[in-house]
Design an enzyme around this catalytic site. Structure first.
Site, PDB file in Angstrom:
ATOM      1  N   CYS A 206      -2.308   0.176   9.503  1.00  0.00           N
ATOM      2  CA  CYS A 206      -3.708   0.429   9.126  1.00  0.00           C
ATOM      3  C   CYS A 206      -3.881   0.466   7.610  1.00  0.00           C
ATOM      4  CB  CYS A 206      -4.208   1.722   9.756  1.00  0.00           C
ATOM      5  SG  CYS A 206      -3.260   3.201   9.299  1.00  0.00           S
ATOM      6  N   HIS A 374      -4.621   8.222   9.649  1.00  0.00           N
ATOM      7  CA  HIS A 374      -5.148   6.857   9.703  1.00  0.00           C
ATOM      8  C   HIS A 374      -5.808   6.517   8.378  1.00  0.00           C
ATOM      9  CE1 HIS A 374      -6.340   3.298  11.885  1.00  0.00           C
ATOM     10  NE2 HIS A 374      -7.626   3.512  11.697  1.00  0.00           N
ATOM     11  N   ASN A 394     -13.198   1.503   9.402  1.00  0.00           N
ATOM     12  CA  ASN A 394     -12.006   1.678  10.213  1.00  0.00           C
ATOM     13  C   ASN A 394     -11.361   0.297  10.408  1.00  0.00           C
ATOM     14  OD1 ASN A 394     -10.110   2.072  12.276  1.00  0.00           O
ATOM     15  ND2 ASN A 394     -11.384   3.558  13.354  1.00  0.00           N
TER      16      ASN A 394
END
Length: 728
Positions: A206, A374, A394
């Site tokens: 990520c 994250h 995201n």
């Protein structure tokens, strides 16, 4: 049939060679090697290997590459059948300035510096850390942009397919070339990459995908290619282009320099024909997947434990990484100042920003719409009527924040929507992972900002590559940093800061999985740029936080009224292994940074003891028995520097005194009668004296109190020859 065609190509190569046409001869020799390596029949391929070797040797000779004759034999490379292209065997940088060729496992490694030459130590460091996850990554040079990308047969990476992550293996069907995935593939469909189209899938990267996002956004916003400029081949407009032959080169910054990563265009595909890697929602473009593949090849495969955006964005852009911890309960954390700095840097095109959550419970994740540990890309910052807001993306391209200023929140007034050009109703219709969040909420649920600053903001730079051997200095910096790598920094009066970046080189994916190496920089200003021995006496001006990230950034503000000199000390928590590192410094004003490495002609260590039984435990000068302490005579053969270190059990306070007995040249005035350590210290003290005249000196180690019995070590170092002997 393949071997017949190879013979034909070899014959053509010989014809061109005899005719003196070097360029076409090299091209055909190269083509012959590639055709031999692509023969599927193992027996036939092995029979043709000798021809491949001969063709390769002749191509090298025509290019001007000489064999390494230092040991009377040619330089060695891996067996020829392990190579698929000659570009993996021979670096194209034959005529590069300041070039040094270092024999390595394979391929031949060219270490060059654009301005000035590397020292021998730097060459060794860069060569040693070019072996990353069992593969050699050579330096990237401008001539690499002009290497050959077109082949008679589709290119296949000699290193084979990358290791897949467990989630990929679960759904994996086969590897497919991008021409098999899409009928009309491209690298980028528009003038610039579309940051909104990036989608992370099952690979745990990520932070890398968020780094792609902020770099792609920057390209479009500021019309500057900081991301797509690293993909080759390119067209006449300097844009990355689709290569039907399937070969791509990506320039990544790792272990001190920009390095060359070569990949083919095979991508993992699932049983439902879905890509099992990050991709662009613009179905015909593949820049996301190719950049991810190149980066994860460097990192050891798709089975990647994850990193952070400082590491990833630095690899992609070479921009200076900075980490800002979000410490909501720390009174020293100025949240408003941090936000203002982020907003100014972002909107002026000075930095890339991502932000990451810490550990969140399942209940918190469900309630907030966030993901634990994250990374998110920061794609906008704004302040409206005192309300500080950030727009995040995201990398999954779905799942959004559910709290304040989310798309369903009632705080969205018509005025605010107009100012931010945001329509919550439209946002509600599709979840693309993009959302607004207020700064107060972000501070509550996120842990850290990762910034990468444009190095072109700084006019002056310095860089060196070093090795710190595991056996040099103590395991911990508890009582001395005298043997740590140190640098003297001289800065002028002025505004702004010097940015000093310490980068530890990483050569294995295990370093990400089980990273126990903690590094930092300590900054001192009380010694006027001289070597530091005592780590906390006095305490450092900047006591760096020891972190297990490979990058640590130290910022030293300039004094507007006067020039200053600092000592920089590389520090490692519980040092157990040799580390290779790069030190870079950036400033808008001219500065000087030089190594304080000391190369001793003499380095001796003696053992001794204070013993009440032998009447050699006299204590300090306050006691009449001081003269009974052990005494050592040092004879300096020439004028030079002298360092004397005393080590003893930490429970004892120890000190030393050095006196001049006589000088070899009686016509000069002695610089002093005696020198002593400033005070008695626990277990360690040192005398560091420069420009001593040749002569005879006495040194007397002592404990603070008499009758304290203990062994000790006396280390004597000098840049000239000396003799030392015990007097009593």
């Amino acid at each position: 049939m393949a071997d017949v065609n190879c013979h034909k190509v070899l014959m053509k190569a010989l014809d061109f060679d005899e005719a003196g046409d070097k360029e076409k001869a090299i091209e055909h020799y190269t083509m012959a090697v590639e055709m031999i390596l692509s023969i599927e029949d193992k027996e036939k391929r092995e029979k043709m290997n000798k021809f491949a070797r001969q063709a390769l040797d002749r191509a090298e000779e025509l290019k001007g590459i000489k064999k390494n004759l230092s040991d009377g034999s040619p330089s060695k490379s891996l067996p020829i059948q392990q190579h698929k292209t000659t570009t993996s065997i021979v670096s194209p940088t034959i005529n590069a300035p300041n070039k040094v060729t270092i024999p390595t496992h394979s391929p031949k490694l060219e270490i060059t510096r654009d301005r000035g030459g590397y020292s021998m130590e730097e060459k060794k460091v860069l060569e040693k850390t070019s072996l990353i996850n069992s593969r050699i990554y050579v330096p990237f040079l401008e001539v690499d942009a002009k290497e050959r990308f077109n082949f008679p047969l589709p290119f296949t990476d000699k290193d084979g397919m990358l290791e897949l992550a467990p989630k990929q293996k679960r759904d994996f069907h086969k590897w497919m070339r991008i021409s098999e995935i899409c009928e009309y593939p491209t690298i980028i469909t528009g003038a610039y990459p579309d940051f909104q189209a990036i989608k992370q899938t099952v690979v745990s990267d990520c932070s890398f995908v968020s780094s792609l996002t902020v770099a792609a956004l920057y390209e479009k916003k500021f019309n500057r290619r900081i991301l797509t400029s690293i993909i080759y081949p390119r067209n006449s407009k300097d844009e990355p282009v689709y290569n039907p032959s399937g070969k791509y080169t990506v320039k990544l910054h790792v272990n001190g320099i920009a390095r060359k990563v070569v990949i083919d265009d095979y991508l993992p595909v699932g049983r439902y024909n879905q890509l099992l890697c990050s991709f662009s929602n613009n179905k015909c473009e593949f820049w996301v997947s190719l950049l991810e593949k190149a980066y994860l090849k460097l990192m050891g495969g798709f089975d990647f434990p994850g990193s952070n955006s400082n590491i990833d964005a630095y690899a992609l852009t070479g921009w200076i990484p900075e980490r800002i911890s979000i410490r909501k309960n720390d009174s020293d954390f100025n949240a408003n100042a941090v936000f203002d700095r982020l907003k100014e840097g972002f909107h002026n095109g000075r930095c890339l920003i991502t932000v990451a959550t810490g550990e969140l419970t399942d209940a918190e994740c469900d309630r907030t719409g966030l993901v634990s540990t994250h990374a998110f890309a920061v794609i906008n910052l704004a302040e409206v009527d005192g309300i500080k807001l950030l727009m995040l993306k995201n990398p999954w391209s779905h799942l959004r924040w559910k709290g304040n200023y989310s798309e369903k929140d009632s705080r969205w007034t018509p005025e605010l929507q107009k100012i931010l050009n945001y329509d919550p109703k439209i946002a509600q219709s599709i979840d693309n992972g993009i959302f607004w969040i207020d700064y107060h909420s972000l501070i509550n649920f996120f842990d850290v900002f990762y910034l990468n600053w444009d190095p072109e903001l700084f006019k002056y730079t310095y860089c060196t590559h070093k090795c710190w051997q595991s056996g040099v200095g103590p395991v911990k910096d508890a009582y001395t940093v005298g043997d740590n790598p140190q640098f003297s920094l001289s800065v002028p009066a002025g505004r702004g800061s010097v940015y000093v970046l310490l980068t530890r080189h990483i050569t294995t994916i295990e370093d990400f999985r089980e990273n126990n190496e903690y590094i930092t920089l300590l900054v001192y200003h009380h010694k006027n740029g001289k070597r530091i021995y005592y780590p906390h006496d006095p305490a450092p001006y900047i006591d760096g936080i020891r972190i297990n990230s490979p990058h640590y950034l130290c910022k030293i503000r300039l004094d507007p009224n006067q020039a200053r000199k600092y000592t920089l000390v590389v520090s490692q928590y519980e040092k157990s292994t040799t580390i290779f590192y790069t030190l870079r410094a950036y400033c808008r004003e001219p500065f000087e940074l030089k190594s304080l490495d000391q190369h001793w002609l003499t380095n001796l260590q003696l053992t001794g003891e204070w013993s009440a039984l032998n009447n050699t435990a006299g204590g300090c000068q306050n006691h009449k028995t001081y003269r009974f302490n052990p005494l050592y005579k040092i004879i300096l053969a020439n004028d030079g520097n002298l360092v004397v270190e005393l080590r003893a059990p930490k429970v004892f306070q120890v000190g030393m005194e050095l006196t001049i007995k006589e000088l070899e040249d009686q016509s000069i005035t002695a610089p002093f009668i005696s020198k002593s350590t400033d005070s008695f210290r626990s277990g360690f003290c040192v005398l560091d004296l420069e420009n001593l005249p040749a002569g005879t000196y006495y040194v007397r180690p002592a404990t603070y109190l008499p009758n304290q019995e203990a062994p000790f070590f006396l280390k004597v170092k000098s840049n000239v020859k000396l003799q030392i002997e015990k007097e009593n």
